[in-house]
Motif scaffolding. Sequence first.
Motif, mmCIF file in Angstrom:
data_model
loop_
_atom_site.group_PDB
_atom_site.id
_atom_site.type_symbol
_atom_site.label_atom_id
_atom_site.label_comp_id
_atom_site.label_asym_id
_atom_site.label_seq_id
_atom_site.Cartn_x
_atom_site.Cartn_y
_atom_site.Cartn_z
ATOM 1 N N TYR A 24 16.834 -1.598 36.387
ATOM 2 C CA TYR A 24 17.648 -0.725 35.536
ATOM 3 C C TYR A 24 16.816 0.460 35.065
ATOM 4 O O TYR A 24 15.655 0.308 34.656
ATOM 5 C CB TYR A 24 18.151 -1.507 34.329
ATOM 6 C CG TYR A 24 18.835 -0.664 33.277
ATOM 7 C CD1 TYR A 24 20.068 -0.061 33.535
ATOM 8 C CD2 TYR A 24 18.254 -0.467 32.026
ATOM 9 C CE1 TYR A 24 20.696 0.722 32.573
ATOM 10 C CE2 TYR A 24 18.881 0.292 31.055
ATOM 11 C CZ TYR A 24 20.093 0.891 31.345
ATOM 12 O OH TYR A 24 20.712 1.662 30.387
ATOM 13 N N ARG A 35 28.060 -8.543 37.833
ATOM 14 C CA ARG A 35 27.726 -8.126 36.470
ATOM 15 C C ARG A 35 28.216 -9.205 35.502
ATOM 16 O O ARG A 35 29.309 -9.739 35.661
ATOM 17 C CB ARG A 35 28.396 -6.788 36.135
ATOM 18 C CG ARG A 35 27.952 -6.224 34.766
ATOM 19 C CD ARG A 35 28.552 -4.842 34.526
ATOM 20 N NE ARG A 35 30.001 -4.903 34.318
ATOM 21 C CZ ARG A 35 30.791 -3.833 34.325
ATOM 22 N NH1 ARG A 35 30.284 -2.622 34.548
ATOM 23 N NH2 ARG A 35 32.083 -3.963 34.119
ATOM 24 N N ASP A 40 20.146 -4.431 30.930
ATOM 25 C CA ASP A 40 20.047 -3.161 30.220
ATOM 26 C C ASP A 40 19.857 -3.395 28.720
ATOM 27 O O ASP A 40 19.796 -4.535 28.251
ATOM 28 C CB ASP A 40 21.252 -2.265 30.519
ATOM 29 C CG ASP A 40 22.576 -2.833 29.988
ATOM 30 O OD1 ASP A 40 22.556 -3.663 29.065
ATOM 31 O OD2 ASP A 40 23.644 -2.428 30.512
ATOM 32 N N LEU A 46 26.517 1.429 36.959
ATOM 33 C CA LEU A 46 26.538 0.118 36.305
ATOM 34 C C LEU A 46 27.765 -0.698 36.689
ATOM 35 O O LEU A 46 27.869 -1.870 36.331
ATOM 36 C CB LEU A 46 26.469 0.292 34.783
ATOM 37 C CG LEU A 46 25.232 1.036 34.255
ATOM 38 C CD1 LEU A 46 25.219 1.033 32.737
ATOM 39 C CD2 LEU A 46 23.944 0.438 34.801
ATOM 40 N N TYR A 101 22.773 -7.918 35.419
ATOM 41 C CA TYR A 101 23.187 -7.502 36.761
ATOM 42 C C TYR A 101 22.422 -8.324 37.797
ATOM 43 O O TYR A 101 21.221 -8.570 37.637
ATOM 44 C CB TYR A 101 22.900 -6.018 36.985
ATOM 45 C CG TYR A 101 23.463 -5.112 35.912
ATOM 46 C CD1 TYR A 101 24.742 -4.571 36.023
ATOM 47 C CD2 TYR A 101 22.718 -4.801 34.775
ATOM 48 C CE1 TYR A 101 25.269 -3.744 35.037
ATOM 49 C CE2 TYR A 101 23.232 -3.983 33.779
ATOM 50 C CZ TYR A 101 24.502 -3.459 33.915
ATOM 51 O OH TYR A 101 25.015 -2.644 32.921
ATOM 52 N N ALA A 111 18.530 -7.661 36.821
ATOM 53 C CA ALA A 111 18.142 -6.634 35.860
ATOM 54 C C ALA A 111 18.996 -6.787 34.610
ATOM 55 O O ALA A 111 20.084 -7.365 34.646
ATOM 56 C CB ALA A 111 18.317 -5.235 36.457
ATOM 57 N N ARG A 129 20.722 5.585 33.064
ATOM 58 C CA ARG A 129 21.709 4.507 32.948
ATOM 59 C C ARG A 129 22.333 4.202 34.310
ATOM 60 O O ARG A 129 23.552 4.121 34.476
ATOM 61 C CB ARG A 129 22.787 4.842 31.910
ATOM 62 C CG ARG A 129 22.282 4.726 30.475
ATOM 63 C CD ARG A 129 23.385 4.694 29.446
ATOM 64 N NE ARG A 129 24.382 3.664 29.661
ATOM 65 C CZ ARG A 129 24.221 2.362 29.373
ATOM 66 N NH1 ARG A 129 23.060 1.929 28.894
ATOM 67 N NH2 ARG A 129 25.200 1.520 29.600
ATOM 68 N N THR A 130 21.446 4.050 35.280
ATOM 69 C CA THR A 130 21.835 3.632 36.627
ATOM 70 C C THR A 130 20.925 2.491 37.060
ATOM 71 O O THR A 130 19.947 2.157 36.378
ATOM 72 C CB THR A 130 21.732 4.789 37.642
ATOM 73 O OG1 THR A 130 20.380 5.279 37.665
ATOM 74 C CG2 THR A 130 22.679 5.921 37.291
ATOM 75 N N LEU A 131 21.253 1.905 38.198
ATOM 76 C CA LEU A 131 20.475 0.810 38.768
ATOM 77 C C LEU A 131 19.872 1.255 40.093
ATOM 78 O O LEU A 131 20.469 2.044 40.832
ATOM 79 C CB LEU A 131 21.366 -0.413 38.998
ATOM 80 C CG LEU A 131 21.991 -1.043 37.757
ATOM 81 C CD1 LEU A 131 23.196 -1.904 38.145
ATOM 82 C CD2 LEU A 131 20.966 -1.883 36.999
#
Length: 306
Positions: free
Chosen positions: A88, A302, A286, A110, A292, A284, A93-95
């Motif tokens: 993450y 998720r 957040d 996400l 995730y 991961a 704010r992305t993977l």
Amino acid sequence: MPSPASASVPSKRRFYLRWPFCLAVAALIGYGVVVAMHWDDRGLLWIKEGFESPAERQESIWLPDYVADIDAKPLPGMERDEASDLAYNPHTRTLFSVMGKHPFLVELTLDGDVLRKMPLVGWANPEGVAVLEDGQIAIVDERNHDLTVVKVDAGTTSLNRADYLSHDLGDAGNGNKGFEAIAWDVPRQRLIIGEERPPKLYTWNTDGHSPLQGEKQPLPNDELDLRNLSALGVDPRTGHLLVLSADSNLLLELDEQGEQVSFMTLLGGFNGLADTIPRAEGVAMDEQGTLYIVSEPNLFYRFRKH
């Protein structure tokens, strides 16, 4: 000539002599399966979980409370690539995920939508990924037994291994079951590196900005009673470590002392999963505590706390 009734007596006797032996064999096989899958350890942890106070649960991730709200979403066009890890990025704010079979670095939303797919030129089998600071991403190559820190920005379309310094991780004890996982532990300013089988942990100190100095150090841990170690993640809120095992169909939470706190099974019918996660290879979390997971070949999951 003996009567039919008398002839059946030896047959019944043989049956009653056989069934205790069969029962013993079944029990022995069952015990072997329990030990091999570490269900005995999970049973002890499940009992231990029952004694945790509400305050202790509040201070942990507490995996039993997580339920899937995205279940086995396919990553389009990656059916043959084999998703291998997940990290993450709090700044975008992305993977980010690495594909091991055909080396790619993939950026995802996400919600598990693909934003871009960047070829990893020169990598043999990338299996681990961790997001550091200043656009730096650490990639572990299991076949080359090394760690490479690359730079990724909004304009990156591909990465060439020859453009970056690689750090030797040393020989792993089990060929292609070597260095598999990596996560950046922000609170402790260190990378945590995982060896797949037998599961082992190492650390490498870094502030996330500067080039890596020194070398990895062993992190003793007696709580990795797993069949293999597939991926690592760190909860940015508690600092607790997430340890994923594809072979054990399990996600473990370890506290700052390395003690088991909670676990989540990845079998169908549990935690909102319709079916068992085929082969969980990346995890991961957040800053909101959303979890995730990616699975081979190209599935995205998720989980949210309910």
